[in-house]
Each structure stands twice: as structure tokens, then as C-alpha cells.
Design a protein around this motif. Structure first.
Motif, short mmCIF file in Angstrom:
data_model
loop_
_atom_site.label_atom_id
_atom_site.label_comp_id
_atom_site.label_asym_id
_atom_site.label_seq_id
_atom_site.Cartn_x
_atom_site.Cartn_y
_atom_site.Cartn_z
N ARG A 247 -40.80 -21.16 -10.16
CA ARG A 247 -39.61 -20.31 -10.07
C ARG A 247 -38.81 -20.67 -8.83
O ARG A 247 -39.36 -21.14 -7.83
CB ARG A 247 -39.98 -18.83 -10.07
CG ARG A 247 -40.73 -18.33 -8.84
CD ARG A 247 -41.14 -16.88 -9.04
NE ARG A 247 -41.86 -16.36 -7.88
CZ ARG A 247 -42.44 -15.15 -7.87
NH1 ARG A 247 -42.38 -14.37 -8.93
NH2 ARG A 247 -43.07 -14.75 -6.79
N GLN A 248 -37.52 -20.42 -8.96
CA GLN A 248 -36.61 -20.70 -7.85
C GLN A 248 -35.65 -19.54 -7.71
O GLN A 248 -34.80 -19.32 -8.59
CB GLN A 248 -35.87 -22.01 -8.09
CG GLN A 248 -35.02 -22.46 -6.93
CD GLN A 248 -34.53 -23.90 -7.09
OE1 GLN A 248 -34.58 -24.47 -8.18
NE2 GLN A 248 -34.07 -24.50 -6.02
N GLY A 249 -35.79 -18.81 -6.60
CA GLY A 249 -34.89 -17.72 -6.31
C GLY A 249 -33.62 -18.22 -5.66
O GLY A 249 -33.53 -19.41 -5.29
N ALA B 86 -35.75 -14.62 -10.24
CA ALA B 86 -35.62 -16.06 -10.06
C ALA B 86 -35.32 -16.72 -11.40
O ALA B 86 -35.42 -16.06 -12.45
CB ALA B 86 -36.91 -16.64 -9.48
#
Length: 115
Positions: A38-40, A91
Motif C-alpha cells: 500500500r501507498q498512502g 492508501a
């Protein structure tokens, strides 16, 4: 070649649940491990959970006890069951597959957790 398509993201209130799916197609017999990252906003892409071809799993400390990764080898789908969601889980979630000589990413699915 392997292609990945994620689904199941959306908007949920804190404390709620979502299940993400990642469907693999193409040369799926060559897939070893699969994982969710995941990438916030303004953050790096981090590992959330991974599962090997034999079913061994590992999780980020921040999701242990709340998230569960599973794999349906017959359908070539990997799931991420997310319970007790928190706003900090917001995210874009990406599925990743690795094989003997490749690493493939899906397009990502947005998960937004409201307070």
C-alpha cells in the motif's frame, strides 16, 4: 507474462471491513509469492502482507491481527480481508506477483477509511 487486476476497494468507516481481490491471468503457473502493498499520500509503497506458493504468510506489524491474506490457487486469486479498519489504513493498495524471473504489479485499488 502475468497480469494482475485488483478489486474491492472503496470508502468505509473506521472499524469497518473490506475484502480486496487480486485476479491473476496469463502464465499463472509460474507465480511464486504474491503480496499486497500500500501507498498512502506522499508515502512510500510498503508491504502489507505476503503469501508464498506453499501458503506461508507474513504481515506488517501494523496490520497483524486485523488483516488476513489468503490464496485460491484454483482460481488464481489472492484476497486481503481487512477488519477493524483505521483511518491510517487509507492508501492505494497494490497486488504484486513474483516468479522466477519477473515481478509484476497490478494497477491498484483505493481504500479510504473515514474517522
Amino acid at each position: 507474462q502475468v497480469q494482475l487486476v485488483e478489486s474491492g476497494g472503496g470508502l468505509v468507516q473506521a472499524g469497518g471491513s473490506l475484502r480486496l481481490s487480486c485476479a491473476a491471468s496469463g502464465n499463472t503457473v509460474s507465480i511464486n509469492a504474491m503480496a499486497w502493498y500500500r501507498q498512502g499520500p506522499e508515502k512510500q509503497r510498503d508491504l502489507v502482507a505476503a503469501i508464498s506458493s506453499g501458503g506461508s504468510t507474513n504481515y506488517a506489524d501494523s496490520v497483524k491481527g486485523r488483516f488476513t491474506i489468503s490464496r485460491d490457487n484454483a482460481k488464481n486469486i489472492v484476497y486481503l480481508q481487512m477488519n477493524t479498519l483505521k483511518p491510517e489504513d487509507t492508501a492505494v493498495y497494490y497486488c504484486r506477483a513474483t516468479g522466477p524471473k519477473y515481478l509484476v504489479w497490478g494497477q491498484g485499488t483505493q481504500v479510504t477509511v473515514s474517522p
